[in-house]
Design an enzyme around this catalytic site. Structure first.
Site, PDB file in Angstrom:
ATOM      1  N   TRP B 329       0.805  -1.226   0.000  1.00 44.46           N
ATOM      2  CA  TRP B 329       0.000   0.000   0.000  1.00 44.46           C
ATOM      3  C   TRP B 329       0.835   1.273   0.000  1.00 44.46           C
ATOM      4  O   TRP B 329       0.347   2.336  -0.370  1.00 44.46           O
ATOM      5  CB  TRP B 329      -0.938  -0.001   1.206  1.00 44.46           C
ATOM      6  N   ASP B 330       2.080   1.182   0.436  1.00 44.48           N
ATOM      7  CA  ASP B 330       2.872   2.409   0.501  1.00 44.48           C
ATOM      8  C   ASP B 330       3.141   2.962  -0.894  1.00 44.48           C
ATOM      9  O   ASP B 330       3.413   4.155  -1.039  1.00 44.48           O
ATOM     10  CB  ASP B 330       4.175   2.173   1.261  1.00 44.48           C
ATOM     11  N   GLU B 459       0.502  -2.701  12.392  1.00 48.10           N
ATOM     12  CA  GLU B 459       0.498  -4.173  12.424  1.00 48.10           C
ATOM     13  C   GLU B 459       0.776  -4.740  13.808  1.00 48.10           C
ATOM     14  O   GLU B 459       0.887  -5.951  13.959  1.00 48.10           O
ATOM     15  CB  GLU B 459       1.501  -4.702  11.401  1.00 48.10           C
ATOM     16  N   LYS B 555       2.978  -0.126  16.309  1.00 47.48           N
ATOM     17  CA  LYS B 555       4.223  -0.249  15.553  1.00 47.48           C
ATOM     18  C   LYS B 555       4.533   1.056  14.830  1.00 47.48           C
ATOM     19  O   LYS B 555       5.678   1.426  14.664  1.00 47.48           O
ATOM     20  CB  LYS B 555       4.052  -1.388  14.540  1.00 47.48           C
ATOM     21  N   GLN B 556       3.464   1.726  14.399  1.00 49.05           N
ATOM     22  CA  GLN B 556       3.654   2.828  13.465  1.00 49.05           C
ATOM     23  C   GLN B 556       2.450   3.754  13.489  1.00 49.05           C
ATOM     24  O   GLN B 556       1.428   3.444  14.061  1.00 49.05           O
ATOM     25  CB  GLN B 556       3.831   2.262  12.066  1.00 49.05           C
TER      26      GLN B 556
END
Lengths: 722, 722
Positions: B329-330, B459, B555-556
């Site tokens: 997706w990035d 995630e 995580k992010q």
């Protein structure tokens, strides 16, 4: 019943199998059914020998004998199980070539499983000669005794040539087949290595696990039908397995068990089963088929469960290759509550196997991130976690509580507290420690003890918060550990366990006024049952797990199981509402589902529903309800049928002393069964209006009938109205 | 910063690499770093050629050239991806044997990547001779041009022998290594089949995917250093790949592109990059290292992104084997928002690749259980889903919204609505249909549209209910589809999409007064940061996923990403609280995390925090912050660094017309950049107190400076105070 998925209710008296209440018979047509070979299995807790079926399919499995194979992952993560134990069919010394007048016998046309004698009889006609084969897998030695008789014209030659079938090669995987998780993965190649081969013995080895299997066979020969019109030839096969033994020693072990003759073996076998049946005492007056089915269930359960303390009960026993031969939680939660009351030595052996696995469970806890305590593997043979998809495997932390509950139930029914000192208390303490690490007192919920991101028994939900079954069973576990395992816990731990148990979160659905399966179960979109065609079941074969997880649908009893196991946690009205609500969302795609529904229905006095669910449980394999009995019998369903009858119909409770609250089952003409309670044999006979308690042997037993406290002495009978 | 895990903030001017703002240089010490080969990569969107490093490691990857390999599962389920696309290093025609005076050149002692010229120079001394190699991968043809020069004593012989390295064999898997999901699985054997081999050309084939790769090389030779003290030898390699072509045709194609000489190629290359840099116009006055890092980020991004409409941008471009070469997706959410504004043709090509994958996305939706519409794969090369662990893969339904957002952003910045008719509108409609099937209007939440059991960008949570990012992006997607894709939707669908978008559930945490990452995020137990040693990061390498899922740890950027992309959804105070709260629970174990934090920090005027996060993003690979840049550059981090600067520092918004709200970045001495807006080239130069807008080319551009509406004409400059 307002079922999500209306299912057939098989009539035990209209099954394709015949026979009386002690004998299951199959005619030539029934012999062709896929479920027949496992239904006709013989076993002794170690050996499992499937009945007649496809000629070349594997038939011999040994409990606890497995190979380790690496688990492949395309994307793995920390702590994943790296290998799986796979039970493989072994070399088979029970194969025979039977020749009558020089013509080979190719197929049997009739089979009769004699559950009283622990023996299988197969028959076939070859011209004017009737051939019968009688076979038993001895319960007291690892040997298979076979007698072949030919009846017919005098002088007709009979020849029986025993031979050993080598271990089967790999199955051919079918890359395009829809994946069925209930079947084990196909092996690309056979790992067996032959160490010794000869006509009448051989030793094979599994190189990674180190298991070696020795088999031998003797007997056979040729003889003419004599003056009495009968010829008879015996064959005996011996089997031994070990990880550390020279092949010669192992062969000697296998040979030693074959030293008795067929008649002696038969006598011992009858005596062994007589002792069991004397306790079990199942009788359903108006249904021969139901009585037979119930006895068959116990017969297969007892044949499958390991009795040596180094093995347990695989999901399908030794009756097929399903689930790789793995042991799951149903050994503790479904089988043990039966065996503890009819064959407590077996229940004890199964608990000893769990205790022996404590170090592996400690290692598993570390892999999962718990720095103290022990987490039992979700599926295993050798003791290590073999689950490769944690959301439906290792995330089922309830396994620890299930084992603790099994231990508690065993001690309650036997009084055998010695098992605590044999590692039971240490296991209890170590397993209880896990809850304190995966749960926490959530200040936002008034310091309730919450357990997030686990998977409950219902595998159509995964990674949920506060699964009802898990939380309630964890609370029981924590209290039990704090009470009896204090020597293995610090005072702080005991206090923390009591506090967590007392504050355990119990998810509740206000709209439906019942405990919820988990925090979010009723927030999910309802499954579109009306739009789901019958051929779309089981859902797991036809829908992606995420589609299933997203919906309010249960594969199996989960909250219902909690209520069935711990009926006193909920009042009768709540249990009634739970039954109705969860019935409407449960598709029973698991064979573990029917029995708890039967128990819960009985607990609220709904005899019709209890009967229907009991029938489904007891007929799971006889009617091949899940179309996969060919891969092996469903041990949990067989055990569950007994629990439905005894814990359900008879309302038996055991954790706080023995109690009964029977309901009438007029469709069965009543029901009778027996249990062992602290070594005393109690019979319970229920008619449409009354219940009779009789103590056949042992010291006096105190128990409750409904709310009445009673004590019964040996030889005494007490009757009460229902 | 109140960070969960305080991380170093690398100073771009203290990196181990040198050079001016256009050149990245590495000395002998820096050449030994694992991240150096990918940092020195050359590429043209198809070819990716890693810079000098370990002699025998693969260096040539081709965008979109992959083999299919079956995905093994020990326990699978319905709808699982059955095979994965794996990009493999190909035969390499760029290898040279360089001999000076008969002595082989074994290593380079200096490298210089010239980003203005699109060229790499390597240098080494051999005795009195200085050898330089200049190399470029042509942006306008699939060829690699190399010139070797030797400077030294007249008469010294120079010899250059080009050769082709066959495709690399399999890696040796390390069964005991801790599993790192960021590295692709090792292949047991090399699937390459040689179809044609010769000294100077070869064709290899991947048998399952059918991809064929032809390579050829020409040039080289031997010459003595002449009177001017210089000897010079050129080599050119050509590369072609196709699924359907005869090997001879493919070789001819590869050979055709080598028909120009080195100098001609250099001129074309400079012109190509000049056109890019003219638009990009990055300048950070007080930091040469920062300017160089930012230019390097764009240089590598543009070199990696596919430009042919049949390929896209892998997570690590063609700079390494990480993540199997998969596109995630990035590409849509991180790279495209950059490329649409500096190289819109590339952005268009990437969208055409998505459109071309619509049928595969439809098939994926069916596998996942959606009966209509299209669900794009979480990871793929050829178009089909290659994710083997759905809780962290296919469950990330936000991929559909990400693609829709990329399309919307592309059209907004270019005005290129023609792409709607080229399949864009159909893709939008098909992808929007998925939301109506996986979400529903929950009567228990006032008919809010809820989307349960999905995984968001973070995630460290999986299978959650109402992920904020997913829900907000889905609402944008639904409204956009309803607005521009009506021709592909029924009136009922349009109405349902508008209703769902308007009623979209937005999880909210009342205690913290901010939108919650999902319904339950703040109900989880806090991660024990104080007890987590630094060597326990990244968590995914050291903890079981379930331990991570059970805790309140991200995580992010997830909710932060939503706020960074859609800042107008939240007022400034809310964004400030979100930044603080989520910073305290985010460990930034993903390279995708820093940039959205920088954007959000800038949006609330926090220049210091924005600067720190921007530095982490732009230095991700230059400082090898994640210790795995050797597997390839992190394209999302490189792109994110630009977004942090332009969308972040300059507060650029594009969805509702162009707007800027710049903040001062005194630590950088200000900042300047350029964009293309509907074909017009706009420069933005920000000092500590003022911003200057200049239109270099194209028609007039209307935009907002903060709340002021402005229009700028070609050649005009507008200045405003910050």
């Amino acid at each position: 019943m307002m079922e999500a998925r209306p299912l057939p209710v098989p009539d035990p008296d209209a099954s394709p199998y015949g026979g009386d209440s002690w004998r299951l018979t199959a005619d030539a047509a029934a012999l062709a059914f896929e479920q027949t070979p496992p239904l006709l299995s013989l076993g002794n807790g170690f050996i499992g020998l499937r009945g007649p079926g496809g000629r070349d399919e594997p038939t011999l499995y040994l409990n606890g004998v497995y190979e380790e194979q690496p688990i492949p992952y395309h994307e793995a993560a920390h702590g994943y199980a790296r290998s799986s134990d796979t039970r493989l069919a072994t070399a088979d010394p029970t194969r025979l070539r039977i020749l009558v007048d020089g013509r080979p016998l190719r197929a049997w046309d009739e089979a009769e499983l004699d559950m009283a004698a622990g023996r299988l009889r197969l028959s076939a006609s070859l011209g004017a000669v009737r051939v019968t084969l009688d076979r038993l897998v001895a319960m007291d030695r690892d040997a298979v005794f076979t007698r072949i008789r030919a009846e017919g014209p005098v002088g007709t030659p009979l020849s029986v040539v025993p031979h050993i079938l080598p271990p089967p090669g790999p199955e051919a995987p079918d890359a395009d087949a829809p994946y069925d998780p209930r079947v084990g993965p196909a092996l690309a190649r056979s790992p067996w290595q032959a160490l010794l081969t000869a006509d009448h013995h051989r030793v094979d080895r599994l190189p990674v696990s180190g298991w070696q299997v020795a088999v031998c066979v003797s007997g056979g020969g040729a003889i003419d039908i004599g003056a009495a019109g009968i010829a008879q030839i015996d064959v005996v096969a011996g089997i031994a397995a070990a990880r550390d033994a020279s092949p010669d020693t192992l062969i000697a072990t296998a040979r030693a068990v074959t030293a008795i003759d067929f008649d002696t073996a038969c006598t011992a076998q009858c005596a062994w089963f007589d002792a069991i049946w004397r306790v079990v005492g199942i009788d359903l007056p108006d249904t021969v088929g139901g009585t037979r089915a119930m006895r068959h269930a116990l017969f297969q359960l007892i044949q499958a469960a390991g009795r040596d303390g180094r093995t347990s009960l695989a999901a399908k026993g030794q009756t097929g290759e399903g689930y790789e031969g793995h042991v799951f939680w149903d050994a503790d939660s479904y089988a043990l509550p039966v065996l503890a009351l009819v064959a407590p030595d077996i229940a004890r052996a199964m608990l000893r196997w769990r205790i022996a696995g404590l170090d592996d469970a400690r290692a598993n806890a570390r892999a999962m991130g718990q720095t103290r305590g022990a987490l039992y593997p979700w599926r295993t043979i050798g003791g290590r976690e073999c689950s490769s998809f944690f959301p439906a495997g290792s995330a089922q932390y309830h396994i620890n509580a299930d084992i603790a509950h099994a231990l508690r139930l065993y001690v309650a029914t036997t009084g055998d507290t010695a098992i605590f000192d044999e590692g039971g208390a240490e296991m209890l303490a170590e397993t209880a420690r896990i809850w304190l690490q995966i749960g926490w007192h959530d200040p936002a919920r008034g310091d309730a003890f919450v357990i997030n991101r686990v998977t409950g028994p219902d595998e159509y939900s995964a990674i949920v918060d506060n699964n009802l079954y898990t939380n309630l069973m964890a609370a029981e576990h924590l209290r039990f550990a704090a009470t009896v395992a204090g020597a293995h816990l610090s005072a702080d731990e005991v206090a923390a366990m009591r506090r967590a148990a007392d504050a355990m979160a119990v998810p509740f659905d206000a709209e439906r006024n019942i405990p919820a399966q988990d925090d979010r179960f009723f927030a999910l979109e309802p499954w579109p049952f009306a739009a789901t065609l019958p051929d779309k079941y089981p859902l797991l074969i036809h829908y992606h797990p995420l589609t299933i997880y997203r919906h309010r649908v249960a594969k199996q009893a989960d909250a219902v199981l909690a209520a069935a196991i711990l009926p006193r946690r909920f009042d009768r009205d709540t249990r009634t509402r739970m039954l109705d609500v969860y019935e409407a969302v449960t598709v029973h795609d698991s064979t573990l589902s029917a029995a708890p529904f039967a128990m819960l229905a009985a607990s609220v006095g709904d005899a019709d529903r209890a009967l229907a669910y009991w029938r489904r449980s007891v007929m799971t394999d006889l009617s091949n309800l899940f179309a996969n009995s060919g891969h092996g019998l469903h041990m949990a369903a067989l055990a569950g049928a007994w629990s439905a009858l005894v814990y359900g119909f008879a309302g038996m409770t055991v954790l706080d002393g023995l109690g009964f609250a029977p309901i009438a089952m007029p469709a069965l003409g009543g029901y009778a069964f027996g249990i062992l309670w602290h070594g005393s044999a109690l019979k319970v006979t229920v008619s449409d209006t009354r219940v009779r308690y009789t103590l056949d042997s042992g010291g006096p037993v105190a128990f409750r009938h409904s709310d009445e406290a009673l004590t019964i002495a040996c030889g005494e009978t007490i009757e009460r109205a229902l």
